[in-house]
Design a protein around this motif. Structure first.
Motif, PDB file in Angstrom:
ATOM      1  N   ARG A 256       4.352  -8.604   2.994  1.00  0.00           N
ATOM      2  CA  ARG A 256       3.769  -7.758   1.947  1.00  0.00           C
ATOM      3  C   ARG A 256       2.204  -7.586   2.333  1.00  0.00           C
ATOM      4  O   ARG A 256       1.332  -8.420   2.186  1.00  0.00           O
ATOM      5  CB  ARG A 256       3.909  -8.803   0.673  1.00  0.00           C
ATOM      6  CG  ARG A 256       5.414  -9.509   0.734  1.00  0.00           C
ATOM      7  CD  ARG A 256       5.512  -7.908  -0.684  1.00  0.00           C
ATOM      8  NE  ARG A 256       6.600  -8.474  -0.896  1.00  0.00           N
ATOM      9  CZ  ARG A 256       8.477  -8.121  -0.413  1.00  0.00           C
ATOM     10  NH1 ARG A 256       8.110  -7.276   0.754  1.00  0.00           N
ATOM     11  NH2 ARG A 256       9.621  -8.386  -0.911  1.00  0.00           N
ATOM     12  N   LEU A 257       1.887  -6.573   1.850  1.00  0.00           N
ATOM     13  CA  LEU A 257       0.148  -6.321   1.955  1.00  0.00           C
ATOM     14  C   LEU A 257      -0.279  -6.787   0.220  1.00  0.00           C
ATOM     15  O   LEU A 257       0.351  -6.768  -0.542  1.00  0.00           O
ATOM     16  CB  LEU A 257      -0.158  -5.078   2.063  1.00  0.00           C
ATOM     17  CG  LEU A 257       0.523  -4.387   3.338  1.00  0.00           C
ATOM     18  CD1 LEU A 257       0.681  -2.686   3.152  1.00  0.00           C
ATOM     19  CD2 LEU A 257      -0.381  -4.960   4.355  1.00  0.00           C
ATOM     20  N   GLY A 258      -0.949  -6.703   0.665  1.00  0.00           N
ATOM     21  CA  GLY A 258      -2.411  -7.981  -0.376  1.00  0.00           C
ATOM     22  C   GLY A 258      -2.896  -6.522  -1.854  1.00  0.00           C
ATOM     23  O   GLY A 258      -3.025  -6.991  -2.433  1.00  0.00           O
ATOM     24  N   CYS A 259      -3.397  -5.397  -0.887  1.00  0.00           N
ATOM     25  CA  CYS A 259      -3.846  -4.311  -1.548  1.00  0.00           C
ATOM     26  C   CYS A 259      -4.193  -2.350  -1.210  1.00  0.00           C
ATOM     27  O   CYS A 259      -3.419  -2.765  -0.098  1.00  0.00           O
ATOM     28  CB  CYS A 259      -4.990  -4.469  -2.336  1.00  0.00           C
ATOM     29  SG  CYS A 259      -5.795  -4.538  -0.934  1.00  0.00           S
ATOM     30  N   SER A 260      -4.078  -1.832  -1.597  1.00  0.00           N
ATOM     31  CA  SER A 260      -3.827  -0.521  -0.676  1.00  0.00           C
ATOM     32  C   SER A 260      -5.024  -0.406   0.191  1.00  0.00           C
ATOM     33  O   SER A 260      -4.768   0.704   0.763  1.00  0.00           O
ATOM     34  CB  SER A 260      -4.638   0.662  -2.438  1.00  0.00           C
ATOM     35  OG  SER A 260      -5.607   0.220  -3.209  1.00  0.00           O
TER      36      SER A 260
ATOM     37  N   PHE B 126      -2.457  -5.923  -5.775  1.00  0.00           N
ATOM     38  CA  PHE B 126      -0.312  -5.534  -5.272  1.00  0.00           C
ATOM     39  C   PHE B 126       0.262  -7.302  -5.324  1.00  0.00           C
ATOM     40  O   PHE B 126      -0.406  -8.528  -5.384  1.00  0.00           O
ATOM     41  CB  PHE B 126       0.084  -5.405  -4.108  1.00  0.00           C
ATOM     42  CG  PHE B 126      -0.160  -4.141  -3.805  1.00  0.00           C
ATOM     43  CD1 PHE B 126      -0.675  -2.817  -4.254  1.00  0.00           C
ATOM     44  CD2 PHE B 126      -0.167  -3.828  -1.707  1.00  0.00           C
ATOM     45  CE1 PHE B 126      -0.780  -1.989  -4.197  1.00  0.00           C
ATOM     46  CE2 PHE B 126      -0.278  -2.700  -1.381  1.00  0.00           C
ATOM     47  CZ  PHE B 126      -0.751  -1.920  -2.378  1.00  0.00           C
TER      48      PHE B 126
ATOM     49  N   SER C  30       2.003  -9.432  -4.952  1.00  0.00           N
ATOM     50  CA  SER C  30       2.423 -10.653  -4.114  1.00  0.00           C
ATOM     51  C   SER C  30       0.893 -11.753  -3.785  1.00  0.00           C
ATOM     52  O   SER C  30       1.106 -12.424  -3.872  1.00  0.00           O
ATOM     53  CB  SER C  30       2.392 -10.707  -2.678  1.00  0.00           C
ATOM     54  OG  SER C  30       1.240  -9.320  -1.739  1.00  0.00           O
ATOM     55  N   ILE C  31      -0.519 -10.993  -3.966  1.00  0.00           N
ATOM     56  CA  ILE C  31      -1.308 -11.716  -4.562  1.00  0.00           C
ATOM     57  C   ILE C  31      -1.951 -11.436  -5.388  1.00  0.00           C
ATOM     58  O   ILE C  31      -3.247 -12.163  -5.790  1.00  0.00           O
ATOM     59  CB  ILE C  31      -2.041 -11.936  -3.127  1.00  0.00           C
ATOM     60  CG1 ILE C  31      -2.983 -10.043  -3.296  1.00  0.00           C
ATOM     61  CG2 ILE C  31      -1.915 -11.942  -1.751  1.00  0.00           C
ATOM     62  CD1 ILE C  31      -4.169  -9.568  -1.888  1.00  0.00           C
TER      63      ILE C  31
ATOM     64  N   GLU D 230       8.192  -6.216  -6.973  1.00  0.00           N
ATOM     65  CA  GLU D 230       7.279  -6.232  -5.861  1.00  0.00           C
ATOM     66  C   GLU D 230       5.752  -5.309  -5.791  1.00  0.00           C
ATOM     67  O   GLU D 230       4.476  -5.274  -4.844  1.00  0.00           O
ATOM     68  CB  GLU D 230       8.276  -5.351  -4.448  1.00  0.00           C
ATOM     69  CG  GLU D 230       8.208  -5.776  -2.981  1.00  0.00           C
ATOM     70  CD  GLU D 230       8.550  -5.306  -2.528  1.00  0.00           C
ATOM     71  OE1 GLU D 230      10.047  -6.229  -2.250  1.00  0.00           O
ATOM     72  OE2 GLU D 230       8.651  -4.588  -1.942  1.00  0.00           O
TER      73      GLU D 230
END
Lengths: 175, 334
Positions: free
Chosen positions: A95-99, B25, B27-28, B105
């Motif tokens: 999973r990526l954290g942000c754009s 996103f 997840s964090i 997600e």
């Protein structure tokens, strides 16, 4: 046929196992099959518990096979300045954290995305608001293609209309 | 003929994954980000005249486990969202055709679901809702790689189109393995009834597109639809062959399944699904006189969460199997 195990209830689960060429057959009732772990008693319980493999595992598997990126020094840790996500963290979770991660980790992500999708060029929908200029640019490109085709086919009237449309759009959105 | 090919296709779904610009996103992200996302999406829905009157809100932390499970079983929310009892939120259209899932997600996922083979229509509706939401939401979007998603497997269009098919005859005739193996090779994923990581029960399979980047949405939809249409033809041919060449055996098989399902005193979901597959096939082949729409409704209602919801109480699995049998017998015998 009665269940091989309890010899009481009818056998409804027929199970064949082949290990090293040796075939074993079992005829069990649902209850004994569930006890043996061959079936799940409730569908929904299986929905929650049954995860044979996940996207993350698959991604991690793919990443291990990707060639090292040329300009990444051994030990150098790619990191997103915006959210702090490192490439290793992504590797673990998928999973990526942000754009912004897409820019920060692009050297590593691009080959991965190419492998998953076979392409790294978006051809789909463009959002109306954020994508005004992008939309216009794509429309201009499409019109230019049509213009070229019209000229080739000597459809000059149509070509003139297309040319005007292109000029209009270029004026509105800059080149 | 059958309505929207519903002799083979149970339902069509389209979901679009979207994220909001400049918010981390899911997840964090922090709880405050999650609340912010819920606010932004709700505002976008309620400030739109067309959308505002149509949705009911479901806050995962406020609804009980049976209700959550029931929503999953009716495919209105995903198992992942149901598990997010901290920040998960859903807006579901009153007629159950559209769900907006928040903080799964991705920040939001727009899902449309329709009966039978209706992928194009499902896409058209999802596309429109996406446009309406976009008037008030700044999406995370990149000119080169499209809509940015939490997982790179969804980036680009963010689209996942899926079709649920019932393939009993291909399964009886042993062709199923070959067919599923070949569709996988052309970029179609095959899963069980409840998505990723679930088993296929009752010969029901979910087919969906793998690739989300590099193709236009309509190409993705048409590709899936083309594959499904071929599978429909194969399944129908196999059904027809079975019925003409092995008529007595088929009547025997369907009759036995019908006999069991309509006289059982104890019935697990698993056993129901197995019997249902033969009964549904028998209904399509007119061996028995039941409406397939009723069977499909029954299949949804006997799932553990839905059954408990209908009965209005939580009951243990064995008791449930007894109640399930009662319910099925009553519905089938009328």
């Amino acid at each position: 046929m009665l269940c091989d195990k309890c010899k009481e209830r009818p056998a409804t689960v027929h199970y064949t196992q082949i290990i090293n060429g040796v075939k074993t057959e079992m005829n069990l009732c649902e209850q004994c099959a569930a006890e043996e772990g061959l079936i799940n008693n409730e569908t929904f319980a299986s929905v929650a518990n049954f995860t044979p493999f996940s996207v993350q595992n698959l991604l991690a598997g793919l990443m291990n096979f990707l060639p090292e990126v040329g300009n990444t020094f051994v030990g150098q840790q790619l990191k997103c300045d915006n959210c702090g996500l490192t490439y290793d963290m992504f590797r673990q979770t998928g999973r990526l954290g942000c754009s912004h991660c897409y820019d920060a980790l692009q050297d590593e992500l691009n080959p991965l995305m190419r492998r998953i999708h076979g392409s790294i060029e978006h051809r789909g929908k463009i959002p109306r608001k954020t994508g005004g200029i992008i939309r216009a640019r794509r429309e201009i490109d499409e019109l230019k293609e049509k213009l070229e085709k019209a000229v080739k086919e000597e459809a000059y009237e149509e070509a003139a209309v297309l040319r005007d449309k292109i000029r209009e759009l270029e004026k509105e959105f800059g080149k | 003929m059958f309505e929207h090919d519903n002799d083979v296709v149970l339902s069509s779904r389209v979901r679009l994954a979207r994220n909001i610009k400049d918010i981390p996103f899911p997840s964090i992200m922090k709880d405050s980000d999650a609340e912010n996302v819920i606010d932004i999406v709700k505002k976008a829905v309620y400030s739109n005249e067309i959308l505002s009157a149509q949705f009911i809100e479901y806050d995962m932390k406020n609804i009980n486990p049976i209700e959550r499970q029931s929503l999953v079983e009716r495919h209105l929310i995903s198992p992942d969202l149901a598990q997010n009892t901290k920040n998960g939120y859903a807006l579901i259209k009153k007629d159950n055709t559209v769900s907006i899932l928040i903080n799964e997600e991705d920040h939001l996922r727009i899902q449309t679901i329709m009966k039978g083979l209706n992928i194009k229509e499902a896409w058209n509706v999802a596309d429109k809702i996406d446009d309406l939401l976009e008037e008030n939401i700044n999406y995370a979007y990149n000119e080169k790689i499209g809509y940015l998603t939490s997982c790179p497997t969804n980036v680009g269009t963010g689209i996942r189109a899926s079709v649920m098919v019932h393939l009993p005859a291909l399964s009886i005739t042993g062709q199923i393995g070959n067919i599923l193996n070949s569709v996988v090779k052309i970029g179609i994923a095959v899963r069980g009834m409840y998505g990723e990581g679930t088993q296929s029960l009752g010969d029901i399979y979910q087919l969906s597109n793998q690739v989300t980047l590099g193709q236009r949405e309509i190409e993705i939809i048409e590709n899936l639809e083309g594959v499904v249409k071929q599978i429909i033809n194969n399944e129908r041919k196999a059904r027809n062959d079975l019925f003409t060449i092995r008529r007595v055996q088929m009547e025997d098989r369907v009759g036995r399944a019908y006999g069991l399902i309509s006289n059982a005193r104890v019935l697990s979901t698993q056993e129901y699904m197995k019997l249902m597959s033969d009964v549904r096939l028998g209904a399509v082949l007119k061996i028995i006189d039941i409406d397939i729409k009723e069977i499909d409704e029954l299949t949804t209602n006997i799932q553990p969460g839905n059954l408990q919801k209908i009965l209005g109480k939580q009951i243990d699995p064995y008791e449930r199997d007894i109640k399930r049998a009662e319910y099925v017998v009553q519905k089938i015998k009328g």
